[in-house]
Design an enzyme around this catalytic site. Structure first.
Site, PDB file in Angstrom:
ATOM      1  N   SER A 103       9.024 -13.790  -0.722  1.00  0.00           N
ATOM      2  CA  SER A 103      10.398 -14.027  -0.276  1.00  0.00           C
ATOM      3  C   SER A 103      10.768 -15.475  -0.583  1.00  0.00           C
ATOM      4  O   SER A 103       9.901 -16.359  -0.512  1.00  0.00           O
ATOM      5  CB  SER A 103      10.517 -13.801   1.237  1.00  0.00           C
ATOM      6  OG  SER A 103      11.778 -14.260   1.693  1.00  0.00           O
TER       7      SER A 103
ATOM      8  N   TYR B 296       7.585 -14.754   9.751  1.00  0.00           N
ATOM      9  CA  TYR B 296       7.841 -14.019   8.500  1.00  0.00           C
ATOM     10  C   TYR B 296       7.648 -14.929   7.280  1.00  0.00           C
ATOM     11  O   TYR B 296       6.923 -14.588   6.333  1.00  0.00           O
ATOM     12  CB  TYR B 296       9.268 -13.461   8.526  1.00  0.00           C
ATOM     13  CG  TYR B 296       9.691 -12.791   7.238  1.00  0.00           C
ATOM     14  CD1 TYR B 296       9.205 -11.523   6.921  1.00  0.00           C
ATOM     15  CD2 TYR B 296      10.559 -13.415   6.347  1.00  0.00           C
ATOM     16  CE1 TYR B 296       9.587 -10.900   5.730  1.00  0.00           C
ATOM     17  CE2 TYR B 296      10.943 -12.800   5.167  1.00  0.00           C
ATOM     18  CZ  TYR B 296      10.460 -11.544   4.855  1.00  0.00           C
ATOM     19  OH  TYR B 296      10.830 -10.929   3.681  1.00  0.00           O
TER      20      TYR B 296
HETATM   21  N1  LIG Z   1      15.847  -7.367   1.521  1.00  0.00           N
HETATM   22  C1  LIG Z   1      15.673  -8.680   1.465  1.00  0.00           C
HETATM   23  O1  LIG Z   1      16.599  -9.487   1.635  1.00  0.00           O
HETATM   24  C2  LIG Z   1      14.307  -9.241   1.184  1.00  0.00           C
HETATM   25  C3  LIG Z   1      14.193 -10.613   0.932  1.00  0.00           C
HETATM   26  C4  LIG Z   1      12.949 -11.148   0.679  1.00  0.00           C
HETATM   27  C5  LIG Z   1      11.837 -10.341   0.676  1.00  0.00           C
HETATM   28  N2  LIG Z   1      11.962  -9.001   0.938  1.00  0.00           N
HETATM   29  C6  LIG Z   1      10.749  -8.182   0.938  1.00  0.00           C
HETATM   30  O2  LIG Z   1      10.949  -7.060   0.120  1.00  0.00           O
HETATM   31  C7  LIG Z   1      10.057  -6.010   0.524  1.00  0.00           C
HETATM   32  C8  LIG Z   1      10.806  -4.691   0.593  1.00  0.00           C
HETATM   33  O3  LIG Z   1      11.765  -4.753   1.620  1.00  0.00           O
HETATM   34  P1  LIG Z   1      13.221  -4.110   1.496  1.00  0.00           P
HETATM   35  O4  LIG Z   1      14.170  -5.225   1.501  1.00  0.00           O
HETATM   36  O5  LIG Z   1      13.269  -3.135   0.393  1.00  0.00           O
HETATM   37  O6  LIG Z   1      13.381  -3.400   2.923  1.00  0.00           O
HETATM   38  P2  LIG Z   1      13.077  -1.905   3.384  1.00  0.00           P
HETATM   39  O7  LIG Z   1      13.967  -0.958   2.678  1.00  0.00           O
HETATM   40  O8  LIG Z   1      13.092  -1.937   4.855  1.00  0.00           O
HETATM   41  O9  LIG Z   1      11.598  -1.648   2.830  1.00  0.00           O
HETATM   42  C9  LIG Z   1      10.432  -1.895   3.531  1.00  0.00           C
HETATM   43  C10 LIG Z   1       9.502  -0.735   3.210  1.00  0.00           C
HETATM   44  O10 LIG Z   1       8.195  -1.042   3.697  1.00  0.00           O
HETATM   45  C11 LIG Z   1       7.679   0.114   4.356  1.00  0.00           C
HETATM   46  N3  LIG Z   1       6.756  -0.354   5.384  1.00  0.00           N
HETATM   47  C12 LIG Z   1       6.998  -1.266   6.356  1.00  0.00           C
HETATM   48  N4  LIG Z   1       5.909  -1.401   7.134  1.00  0.00           N
HETATM   49  C13 LIG Z   1       4.964  -0.559   6.636  1.00  0.00           C
HETATM   50  C14 LIG Z   1       3.645  -0.239   7.007  1.00  0.00           C
HETATM   51  N5  LIG Z   1       3.056  -0.813   8.061  1.00  0.00           N
HETATM   52  N6  LIG Z   1       2.961   0.679   6.274  1.00  0.00           N
HETATM   53  C15 LIG Z   1       3.555   1.278   5.200  1.00  0.00           C
HETATM   54  N7  LIG Z   1       4.800   0.997   4.796  1.00  0.00           N
HETATM   55  C16 LIG Z   1       5.496   0.104   5.510  1.00  0.00           C
HETATM   56  C17 LIG Z   1       8.894   0.823   4.941  1.00  0.00           C
HETATM   57  O11 LIG Z   1       8.674   2.220   5.100  1.00  0.00           O
HETATM   58  P3  LIG Z   1       8.294   2.872   6.524  1.00  0.00           P
HETATM   59  O12 LIG Z   1       9.154   2.197   7.537  1.00  0.00           O
HETATM   60  O13 LIG Z   1       8.565   4.326   6.358  1.00  0.00           O
HETATM   61  O14 LIG Z   1       6.833   2.583   6.716  1.00  0.00           O
HETATM   62  C18 LIG Z   1       9.949   0.559   3.867  1.00  0.00           C
HETATM   63  O15 LIG Z   1       9.947   1.590   2.900  1.00  0.00           O
HETATM   64  C19 LIG Z   1       9.449  -6.482   1.846  1.00  0.00           C
HETATM   65  O16 LIG Z   1       8.158  -7.002   1.604  1.00  0.00           O
HETATM   66  C20 LIG Z   1      10.387  -7.594   2.281  1.00  0.00           C
HETATM   67  O17 LIG Z   1       9.740  -8.542   3.116  1.00  0.00           O
HETATM   68  C21 LIG Z   1      13.174  -8.432   1.192  1.00  0.00           C
END
Ligand SMILES: NC(=O)c1ccc[n+]([C@@H]2O[C@H](COP(=O)([O-])OP(=O)(O)OC[C@H]3O[C@@H](n4cnc5c(N)ncnc54)[C@H](OP(=O)(O)O)[C@@H]3O)[C@@H](O)[C@H]2O)c1
Length: 245
Positions: free
Chosen positions: A138, A151
Site C-alpha cells: 500500500s 495497517y
Molecule cells: N482499495 C484500496 O484503496 C487499497 C489501497 C492499498 C492497498 N490495498 C490492498 O489491496 C488488497 C486487496 O484489497 P481490495 O482493495 O481489493 O479490497 P477487498 O475487495 O476488500 O479485497 C480483500 C480480499 O481479501 C480477502 N480476505 C481478507 N481477509 C482474508 C483472510 N483472512 N483469508 C482469505 N482471504 C481474505 C477478502 O475475501 P473474504 O472476505 O471473502 O475472505 C477479499 O476478497 C489488500 O491487501 C489491501 O490491503 C487496497
C-alpha cells in the site's frame, strides 16, 4: 504484454476488488487462475463470471496450515504454479488507543503472516517454473498519516519482506516484487469513500486527480508478472496516481 497461456496464477482474495480484476486480466491473457477467500458464495460467483479457467479454494489465509493447503490444492488442480499474488488483506482505521489486541493480530496475521507462509509453501513450485511473486502492499506503507499505524506498518513489513525475499529467492530464479496501490475503489475503502471531506483531500493530493480503479492495480500486477520484467525484482511499484510521491 506477455501471453500467460499455460501459466498458473494463484491470487489470494481473488473473489473481489483488486484480486478479482487481476484474475480477470490473467484469464484474458490465457492463464489458469486459482482464487481464494473466506466467503464461498463470493468466490463461486466470481469463478462463474470469469469462466472455466478459474478455480476457487475457500480458506482463511490467516490461519496456520491454510497457506500450505491452498498451494497444495492449486498444484492438485493445475499441476504447476507460475505466479503467486499475495493480495488478501485487511485493515481497520483509527487511533491505536481504539485498536484491540484482536485487531492488531488479525491485521498482522492476514497482511504479514499469510504472504510469508504462502511464499514459503510456494517456493518449491515457483523454483520449478522460474515463477514470480507479487505482494500487494500500500502507498500507506511509506506515508505519514494518523490513524493507520497498524495497517500501514503491516504493509511496510510486506515491502521490506519483498526486498529481503527477492535476495533470498533470486538464486532459485524467483522474482519477488510488490504493487503498492493508492486509494482504490473497492469494498475495503467503503469508509473513506463515504467520508466526502477525506475523499476530497486524498483526490486533491493525487496528481492524476481521481480515485484508482481495480483495473489500474491489476495492470501493474500484470506488468510485473510479465517475463519482460524478468530483470525487475525486490521493487515496490507505487500504483496510486502519484499519491504520496
Ligand atoms: N482499495 C484500496 O484503496 C487499497 C489501497 C492499498 C492497498 N490495498 C490492498 O489491496 C488488497 C486487496 O484489497 P481490495 O482493495 O481489493 O479490497 P477487498 O475487495 O476488500 O479485497 C480483500 C480480499 O481479501 C480477502 N480476505 C481478507 N481477509 C482474508 C483472510 N483472512 N483469508 C482469505 N482471504 C481474505 C477478502 O475475501 P473474504 O472476505 O471473502 O475472505 C477479499 O476478497 C489488500 O491487501 C489491501 O490491503 C487496497
Amino acid at each position: 504484454m506477455e501471453n500467460f497461456e499455460n501459466k498458473v496464477v494463484l491470487i489470494t482474495g481473488g473473489g473481489t476488488g483488486i484480486g478479482k480484476a487481476a484474475a480477470s486480466s490473467f484469464v484474458s491473457k490465457g492463464a489458469k487462475v486459482v482464487i481464494t477467500g473466506r466467503r464461498q458464495s463470493v468466490l463461486e460467483e466470481t469463478a462463474q463470471e470469469l469462466g472455466d479457467q478459474v478455480h476457487f479454494v475457500t480458506g482463511d489465509v490467516s490461519k496456520n496450515g491454510e497457506p500450505g493447503r491452498i498451494v497444495e490444492e492449486t498444484i492438485c488442480k493445475f499441476g504447476r504454479l507460475d505466479v503467486l499474488v499475495n493480495n488478501a488483506g485487511t485493515g481497520k482505521m483509527g487511533p491505536l488507543s481504539m485498536t484491540s489486541d484482536e485487531d492488531i493480530e488479525s491485521i498482522y496475521r492476514t497482511n504479514v503472516f499469510a504472504p510469508l507462509a504462502l511464499i514459503r509453501e510456494a517456493t518449491v513450485h515457483l523454483a520449478e517454473s522460474k515463477g514470480t511473486v507479487i505482494n500487494i502492499s500500500s502507498v500507506a506503507a511509506r506515508g505519514m498519516m494518523p490513524g493507520v499505524a497498524v495497517y500501514a506498518s503491516s504493509k511496510a513489513a510486506v515491502d521490506h519482506a519483498t526486498r529481503l525475499l527477492a535476495a533470498e529467492l533470486g538464486p532459485k530464479g524467483i522474482r519477488v516484487n510488490a504493487v503498492a496501490p493508492g486509494l482504490t475503489d473497492t469494498d475495503i475503502t467503503a469508509d473513506v469513500k463515504s467520508n466526502e471531506e477525506m475523499l476530497g483531500m486524498i483526490i486533491a493530493q493525487t496528481p492524476m486527480g481521481r480515485l484508482g480503479e481495480p483495473n489500474d492495480i491489476a495492470n501493474a500486477v500484470l506488468l510485473l508478472a510479465d517475463e519482460k520484467a524478468g530483470w525487475v525484482t525486490g521493487q515496490s511499484v507505487q500504483a496510486g496516481g502519484g499519491f504520496l510521491l
